[in-house]
Enzyme design. Sequence first.
Site: not given
Ligand code: NAD
Length: 311
Positions: A144, A37
């Site tokens: 994952y 992020g």
């Molecule tokens: P992203 O990578 O932009 O956001 C994830 C956020 O979590 C980031 O800001 C990162 O810094 C933070 N993070 C990671 N590990 C961390 C930790 N240990 N402690 C605190 N913060 C932490 O991804 P996104 O696309 O915004 O995804 C958000 C959520 O939605 C995730 O859990 C992801 O698995 C889920 N998801 C997303 C999608 C998609 O297509 N975008 C699909 C299925 C599930």
Amino acid sequence: MKRILVTGGAGFIGSNLCDRLIREGHDVICLDNYFTGRKDNIRHLIGHDHFELVRHDVINPYIAEVDEIYNLACPASPPAYQYDAVKTIKTSVLGAINMLGLAKYCKAKILQASTSEIYGDPIVHPQVESYWGNVNPIGIRSCYDEGKRCAETLFMDYHRQNGVRIKIIRIFNTYGPRMDPNDGRVISNFIMQALRNQDITIYGDGNQTRSFQYVDDLIEGMIRMMNTPDDFTGPVNLGNPGEFSMLELARKIIDLTGSRSKIVFKPLPSDDPRQRRPDISCAKDNLAGWTPKIQLEDGLKKTIAYFETYL
Ligand code: NAD
Ligand code: UDP
């Protein structure tokens, strides 16, 4: 007004969710360790009376008095979650335990951002929530997939054992503004390559399919899910049933950007799912008729406009 914790709030989906919750007048705590992020995603909220930013890693316990928790902290793009696979599992599993513990302590409702990846390389198509999936437990995506599967198990067990009010959503590929242009996912890769007139990299033969959901549709579904009665836990698929091959996607993006890029083919990473499309009947039935409103072409235009600001 509710006090709401968003873990992963500085990420792509999390920052869009923070915006929506602030607009609705809630008090928002955005927690992030900035692994994938960025402060830029929430910079416009810093200083807002109802917005607090906390640098914290969810693998460690966190305490705050909150009414609701959206647990999004976890890297989502394959290169990012494979970069430190052990950390990815810790984030999903210890993060879920810590946030469920917090929900139990302050009697908060908690929503888990699960994923279509829990279906693995699915044999049932389209994917319904009752399908248990086809997941390799020892492959490069397992950190994952299995981490998210274990998190779902933890959510259900805290619910059955401790009466924690839980909500599980299974998010299908989501895209839109605030995706990291370098995070390696297909939409950001193809758009950035097209805008720079560079080769568009298709992995494998390009016949694998995905269903792409625009972020605003997802956020609407998340909020509706959080507001369902306590006896409805999910899991619920949230995605757009439009299904496209990666070849179709590449051609569409070349067309929309007017790019001179050529398509090139690269090796397919192992365990890359062949097909993916959500059955969204459960969401329609339980989330007041929720259905995605933004079709791929319209969503891509908005996303292209966002990525143009990086040129
Ligand atoms: P992203 O990578 O932009 O956001 C994830 C956020 O979590 C980031 O800001 C990162 O810094 C933070 N993070 C990671 N590990 C961390 C930790 N240990 N402690 C605190 N913060 C932490 O991804 P996104 O696309 O915004 O995804 C958000 C959520 O939605 C995730 O859990 C992801 O698995 C889920 N998801 C997303 C999608 C998609 O297509 N975008 C699909 C299925 C599930
Ligand atoms: N992909 C591709 N070229 C890229 C990036 C990804 O062809 O530059 C493919 C990838 O192999 C997969 C699909 O696009 O088949 C979606 O990949 P992404 O990483 O966005 O999401 P996921 O595989 O987790 O659904």
